[in-house]
Design a protein around this motif. Sequence first.
Motif, short mmCIF file in Angstrom:
data_model
loop_
_atom_site.label_atom_id
_atom_site.label_comp_id
_atom_site.label_asym_id
_atom_site.label_seq_id
_atom_site.Cartn_x
_atom_site.Cartn_y
_atom_site.Cartn_z
N GLY A 77 -16.03 -0.87 2.13
CA GLY A 77 -16.62 -1.54 3.29
C GLY A 77 -17.23 -2.89 2.98
N TRP A 78 -16.51 -3.72 2.23
CA TRP A 78 -17.04 -5.02 1.85
C TRP A 78 -17.27 -5.90 3.08
N THR A 79 -16.35 -5.87 4.03
CA THR A 79 -16.44 -6.73 5.22
C THR A 79 -16.82 -5.98 6.47
N SER A 80 -17.33 -4.76 6.34
CA SER A 80 -17.66 -3.97 7.54
C SER A 80 -18.98 -4.42 8.18
N ASP A 90 -24.60 -11.94 -0.12
CA ASP A 90 -24.49 -11.91 -1.58
C ASP A 90 -25.01 -10.59 -2.14
N ARG A 91 -26.13 -10.09 -1.60
CA ARG A 91 -26.65 -8.80 -2.08
C ARG A 91 -25.68 -7.68 -1.77
N TRP A 92 -25.07 -7.71 -0.59
CA TRP A 92 -24.11 -6.66 -0.23
C TRP A 92 -22.87 -6.73 -1.14
N THR A 93 -22.45 -7.92 -1.50
CA THR A 93 -21.31 -8.06 -2.41
C THR A 93 -21.62 -7.45 -3.77
#
Length: 200
Positions: A77-80, A90-93
């Motif tokens: 779910g990188w782009t969810s 950036d933190r989510w990546t």
Amino acid sequence: MTHRTAWTSHTGTLPIIEGTVVLLTVDRLPSGGTARPVWLWWSHPKASSSEVDLIWQAFLRRFDIEHTFRMLIQTIGWTSLKLRDPAAADRWTWLVLAAYTQLRLARTAVADLRLPGERPAPPERLTPARVRRGFRNLRGKAGNPASAPKPSRPGPGRPPGQRNHRPATCHNVHIVTSTKPPNTPKRPKNSANPRPRRTG
């Protein structure tokens, strides 16, 4: 040879560009099927045998990179999430990459839950997708460095009827407008020759 986009302003015969052509053939696929040969072209005209081996190996390596990006997007779910702050993106990546790293490190600690038709693989050769199937059994046994969450009540939120005074920032996405011609005006009705009406 046809004119490409880079040669739209060129007149006359296209020039000959020297390079190295590599024919990549595969005897059989892991699924048992046959694959058509692939022609690779490199702009280096005098490539050695070792450089040719490096070229076709780099071409095959791109499939691993493409599968990695597809798993990060579709499975983890990188782009969810629709994040508004670049720092939050950036933190989510980094969180997504940490999850992918856990799947890589857990290859030797999970059982290989194969789907019908899949061949068995040694633990050090398990893909992250196959590790993910058995990761649910490993997660309950692994320790958690974080403490248990404390019970709390949700905040009051915005009072009913009050508008949001901090709207989200809208970033310019550079939308390309359509180049279609404008709609043609409708023909005026001819009042001199009205359409006959059916009677009876």
